[in-house]
Motif scaffolding. Sequence first.
Motif, PDB file in Angstrom:
ATOM      1  N   GLN A   1      -1.317  -4.745   4.353  1.00  0.00           N
ATOM      2  CA  GLN A   1      -1.582  -5.722   5.402  1.00  0.00           C
ATOM      3  C   GLN A   1      -0.273  -6.406   5.745  1.00  0.00           C
ATOM      4  OE1 GLN A   1      -4.669  -6.611   7.015  1.00  0.00           O
ATOM      5  NE2 GLN A   1      -3.181  -7.624   8.345  1.00  0.00           N
ATOM      6  N   MET A   2       0.100  -6.335   7.005  1.00  0.00           N
ATOM      7  CA  MET A   2       1.370  -6.891   7.455  1.00  0.00           C
ATOM      8  C   MET A   2       1.104  -7.995   8.467  1.00  0.00           C
ATOM      9  SD  MET A   2       3.570  -3.376   7.876  1.00  0.00           S
ATOM     10  CE  MET A   2       2.624  -2.849   9.289  1.00  0.00           C
ATOM     11  N   THR A   3       1.649  -9.160   8.245  1.00  0.00           N
ATOM     12  CA  THR A   3       1.493 -10.282   9.158  1.00  0.00           C
ATOM     13  C   THR A   3       2.869 -10.832   9.532  1.00  0.00           C
ATOM     14  OG1 THR A   3       1.330 -11.902   7.368  1.00  0.00           O
ATOM     15  CG2 THR A   3      -0.725 -10.877   8.116  1.00  0.00           C
ATOM     16  N   SER A   4       2.878 -11.673  10.543  1.00  0.00           N
ATOM     17  CA  SER A   4       4.138 -12.295  11.005  1.00  0.00           C
ATOM     18  C   SER A   4       5.230 -11.246  11.166  1.00  0.00           C
ATOM     19  CB  SER A   4       4.583 -13.375  10.013  1.00  0.00           C
ATOM     20  OG  SER A   4       3.590 -14.376   9.868  1.00  0.00           O
ATOM     21  N   LEU A   5       4.893 -10.181  11.818  1.00  0.00           N
ATOM     22  CA  LEU A   5       5.827  -9.066  11.950  1.00  0.00           C
ATOM     23  C   LEU A   5       7.049  -9.441  12.778  1.00  0.00           C
ATOM     24  CD1 LEU A   5       3.219  -6.223  12.264  1.00  0.00           C
ATOM     25  CD2 LEU A   5       5.087  -6.263  10.614  1.00  0.00           C
ATOM     26  N   LYS A   6       8.177  -8.858  12.384  1.00  0.00           N
ATOM     27  CA  LYS A   6       9.456  -9.115  13.034  1.00  0.00           C
ATOM     28  C   LYS A   6      10.032  -7.803  13.558  1.00  0.00           C
ATOM     29  CE  LYS A   6      10.436 -12.577   9.453  1.00  0.00           C
ATOM     30  NZ  LYS A   6      11.407 -12.991   8.399  1.00  0.00           N
ATOM     31  N   PRO A   7      10.899  -7.855  14.537  1.00  0.00           N
ATOM     32  CA  PRO A   7      11.514  -6.613  15.028  1.00  0.00           C
ATOM     33  C   PRO A   7      12.185  -5.805  13.921  1.00  0.00           C
ATOM     34  CG  PRO A   7      11.912  -8.390  16.573  1.00  0.00           C
ATOM     35  CD  PRO A   7      11.260  -9.011  15.370  1.00  0.00           C
ATOM     36  N   GLU A   8      12.729  -6.476  12.938  1.00  0.00           N
ATOM     37  CA  GLU A   8      13.389  -5.761  11.844  1.00  0.00           C
ATOM     38  C   GLU A   8      12.415  -5.059  10.899  1.00  0.00           C
ATOM     39  OE1 GLU A   8      13.834  -8.962  12.765  1.00  0.00           O
ATOM     40  OE2 GLU A   8      14.182 -10.263  10.995  1.00  0.00           O
ATOM     41  N   ASP A   9      11.129  -5.254  11.105  1.00  0.00           N
ATOM     42  CA  ASP A   9      10.127  -4.498  10.350  1.00  0.00           C
ATOM     43  C   ASP A   9       9.861  -3.131  10.972  1.00  0.00           C
ATOM     44  OD1 ASP A   9       8.336  -7.576   9.916  1.00  0.00           O
ATOM     45  OD2 ASP A   9       9.564  -6.548   8.411  1.00  0.00           O
ATOM     46  N   THR A  10      10.438  -2.874  12.124  1.00  0.00           N
ATOM     47  CA  THR A  10      10.263  -1.585  12.788  1.00  0.00           C
ATOM     48  C   THR A  10      10.785  -0.461  11.901  1.00  0.00           C
ATOM     49  OG1 THR A  10      10.386  -2.527  15.001  1.00  0.00           O
ATOM     50  CG2 THR A  10      10.936  -0.189  14.773  1.00  0.00           C
ATOM     51  N   ALA A  11       9.908   0.492  11.599  1.00  0.00           N
ATOM     52  CA  ALA A  11      10.274   1.586  10.689  1.00  0.00           C
ATOM     53  C   ALA A  11       9.121   2.573  10.582  1.00  0.00           C
ATOM     54  CB  ALA A  11      10.606   1.041   9.306  1.00  0.00           C
ATOM     55  N   LEU A  12       9.423   3.701   9.965  1.00  0.00           N
ATOM     56  CA  LEU A  12       8.385   4.631   9.539  1.00  0.00           C
ATOM     57  C   LEU A  12       7.944   4.188   8.149  1.00  0.00           C
ATOM     58  CD1 LEU A  12       6.901   7.343  10.197  1.00  0.00           C
ATOM     59  CD2 LEU A  12       8.660   8.440   8.782  1.00  0.00           C
ATOM     60  N   TYR A  13       6.667   3.925   7.992  1.00  0.00           N
ATOM     61  CA  TYR A  13       6.134   3.449   6.718  1.00  0.00           C
ATOM     62  C   TYR A  13       5.371   4.586   6.048  1.00  0.00           C
ATOM     63  CZ  TYR A  13       7.160  -1.411   7.848  1.00  0.00           C
ATOM     64  OH  TYR A  13       7.803  -2.593   8.140  1.00  0.00           O
ATOM     65  N   TYR A  14       5.665   4.799   4.784  1.00  0.00           N
ATOM     66  CA  TYR A  14       4.908   5.805   4.063  1.00  0.00           C
ATOM     67  C   TYR A  14       4.530   5.316   2.669  1.00  0.00           C
ATOM     68  CZ  TYR A  14       9.535   7.176   2.214  1.00  0.00           C
ATOM     69  OH  TYR A  14      10.783   7.192   1.632  1.00  0.00           O
ATOM     70  N   CYS A  15       3.450   5.859   2.184  1.00  0.00           N
ATOM     71  CA  CYS A  15       3.038   5.533   0.822  1.00  0.00           C
ATOM     72  C   CYS A  15       3.481   6.653  -0.099  1.00  0.00           C
ATOM     73  CB  CYS A  15       1.536   5.303   0.720  1.00  0.00           C
ATOM     74  SG  CYS A  15       0.514   6.697   1.179  1.00  0.00           S
ATOM     75  N   ALA A  16       3.675   6.307  -1.355  1.00  0.00           N
ATOM     76  CA  ALA A  16       4.217   7.264  -2.307  1.00  0.00           C
ATOM     77  C   ALA A  16       3.640   7.008  -3.688  1.00  0.00           C
ATOM     78  CB  ALA A  16       5.736   7.167  -2.348  1.00  0.00           C
ATOM     79  N   ARG A  17       3.489   8.072  -4.441  1.00  0.00           N
ATOM     80  CA  ARG A  17       2.975   7.994  -5.803  1.00  0.00           C
ATOM     81  C   ARG A  17       4.142   7.942  -6.780  1.00  0.00           C
ATOM     82  NH1 ARG A  17      -0.711  12.797  -8.185  1.00  0.00           N
ATOM     83  NH2 ARG A  17       1.333  13.666  -8.755  1.00  0.00           N
ATOM     84  N   LEU A  18       4.126   6.931  -7.640  1.00  0.00           N
ATOM     85  CA  LEU A  18       5.194   6.772  -8.620  1.00  0.00           C
ATOM     86  C   LEU A  18       4.993   7.719  -9.800  1.00  0.00           C
ATOM     87  CD1 LEU A  18       5.293   2.933  -8.383  1.00  0.00           C
ATOM     88  CD2 LEU A  18       7.318   4.355  -8.193  1.00  0.00           C
ATOM     89  N   THR A  19       6.091   8.222 -10.331  1.00  0.00           N
ATOM     90  CA  THR A  19       5.994   9.109 -11.492  1.00  0.00           C
ATOM     91  C   THR A  19       5.810   8.335 -12.791  1.00  0.00           C
ATOM     92  OG1 THR A  19       8.389   9.143 -11.748  1.00  0.00           O
ATOM     93  CG2 THR A  19       7.414  10.867 -10.378  1.00  0.00           C
TER      94      THR A  19
END
Length: 123
Positions: free
Chosen positions: A82-100
């Motif tokens: 959940q992302m709130t108060s978004l800023k231009p610098e939050d612009t990105a490709l977001y991905y989830c990842a499984r930790l080893t």
Amino acid sequence: QERLVESGGGLVQPGGSLRLSCAASGFTLNSWYMSWVRQAPGKGPEWVSTINTGGSDTRYADSVKGRFTTSRDNAKNMVYLQMTSLKPEDTALYYCARLTRICFGLNCEYDVRGQGTQVTVSS
């Protein structure tokens, strides 16, 4: 096949909110720590958050602390951001990842990651 599929990205104005989802398949999510990572154009990956197996412990990068919240629903094999108060610098490709392994912050190893969902913050 072990897979992670993200969704929920889009174009949002500064100050707006978005909720990203990550659907896991091919493995049991509740055995794994999970992270969100983002990558802006021309930059390297940036760790965003990590959540432990039960969801009781979450950690965040300083750049998103207080604005982003990560959660999970192991029964549904889902992880959320959940992302709130978004800023231009939050612009990105977001991905989830499984930790080893149990790891928070930078320099953690991931063995499964999704293709990502694009978040663009612009007026």
